[in-house]
Design an enzyme around this catalytic site. Structure first.
Site, short mmCIF file in Angstrom:
data_model
loop_
_atom_site.label_atom_id
_atom_site.label_comp_id
_atom_site.label_asym_id
_atom_site.label_seq_id
_atom_site.Cartn_x
_atom_site.Cartn_y
_atom_site.Cartn_z
N ARG A 150 0.83 -1.21 0.00
CA ARG A 150 0.00 0.00 0.00
C ARG A 150 0.87 1.26 0.00
O ARG A 150 1.70 1.46 0.89
CB ARG A 150 -0.90 0.00 1.23
CG ARG A 150 -1.71 1.28 1.43
CD ARG A 150 -2.69 1.52 0.32
NE ARG A 150 -3.58 2.64 0.62
CZ ARG A 150 -4.45 3.15 -0.24
NH1 ARG A 150 -4.57 2.64 -1.46
NH2 ARG A 150 -5.22 4.17 0.12
N GLU B 121 -14.38 -17.47 30.39
CA GLU B 121 -13.47 -18.31 31.16
C GLU B 121 -12.73 -17.48 32.21
O GLU B 121 -11.59 -17.77 32.57
CB GLU B 121 -12.47 -19.04 30.25
CG GLU B 121 -13.09 -19.81 29.11
CD GLU B 121 -14.16 -20.79 29.57
OE1 GLU B 121 -14.18 -21.15 30.76
OE2 GLU B 121 -14.99 -21.19 28.75
N GLU C 134 -10.08 -9.15 34.86
CA GLU C 134 -10.05 -8.76 36.26
C GLU C 134 -9.97 -9.97 37.18
O GLU C 134 -9.26 -9.96 38.20
CB GLU C 134 -11.28 -7.90 36.59
CG GLU C 134 -11.29 -6.53 35.94
CD GLU C 134 -11.54 -6.57 34.43
OE1 GLU C 134 -11.10 -5.63 33.74
OE2 GLU C 134 -12.19 -7.53 33.95
#
Length: 221
Positions: free
Chosen positions: A94, A192, A196
């Protein structure tokens, strides 16, 4: 004897009388499996439905979390690598402002940070998985798996977000793989055990038994 209030796990067939599906929520991700909410109303099962032994529900859950969190660490870092490869290929072809994106220092910084996070998280995940295969203290392995899951899921989200940014507006289009990876990986910081919760698991282990086991590289027994 185990205390009467310790949890026990059961394997209950969905066709058992008293068991019904309340609803099947629709989530952001597009995984083929679903997470229906079940209702249990006066459902009864026999002794043969007990998983493991009575009162060992938490031990089974912890073992499950150890394996599942390692799986999430491996899968998320693999997804991040896939996104980074796509972004690097794009940056190499690009052109913008008369030069390739790959030659732009801000893009180079994103790529370098992503390479570093993938390499370090993959190495640690392999280490903990190897230690799990060798056997060892279950509580230590549980905390190490939480460490791998926390680090990898957080890193993969940062990496894929950078990759979307490298693609620019194209990265936000639904027909681009990086967009799907960006959307799918968000849940890995939640299920799962949220990020925190992983931090609490790790900190509790440090508080109870110190840093040595968590920071060591052990072969088990």
């Amino acid at each position: 004897m185990r205390p009467d209030n310790e949890p026990t796990m059961f394997l209950v067939d969905k066709d058992t009388p008293g068991v019904s599906v309340k609803r099947t929520p629709r989530y952001t991700h597009t995984f083929v499996y679903e997470h229906p909410e079940f209702l249990f109303q006066n459902a009864r099962v026999g002794q043969d439905a007990v998983l493991g032994r009575i009162g060992e529900g938490y031990d089974l859950t912890r073992d499950w979390f150890t394996e599942e969190r390692l799986m999430i660490a491996a899968r998320t870092i693999g997804a991040a690598e896939r996104a980074l490869r796509l972004a690097v290929d794009w940056a190499k072809e690009r052109e913008q402002g008369g030069d390739l994106l790959m030659n732009r220092q801000l893009i180079q910084g994103m790529i370098a940070d992503s390479v570093t996070e993938i390499a370090t998280n993959r190495a640690f995940t392999h280490q903990v998985a190897w230690e799990f295969d060798q056997g060892g203290d279950r509580k230590t392995l549980h905390a190490k798996a939480a460490t791998a899951k926390l680090a990898a899921s957080e890193a993969s989200n940062r990496i894929v977000d950078r990759c979307v940014q490298i693609f620019g507006g194209r990265g936000y289009m639904r027909d681009m793989p990086v967009e799907r990876l960006w959307r799918e990986l968000r849940v890995d910081r939640i299920w799962e055990g949220t990020s925190e919760i992983q931090r609490l698991v790790i900190a509790n282990e440090v508080g109870k038994r110190g840093l040595d086991d968590l920071l060591s590289f052990t072969a088990g027994s």
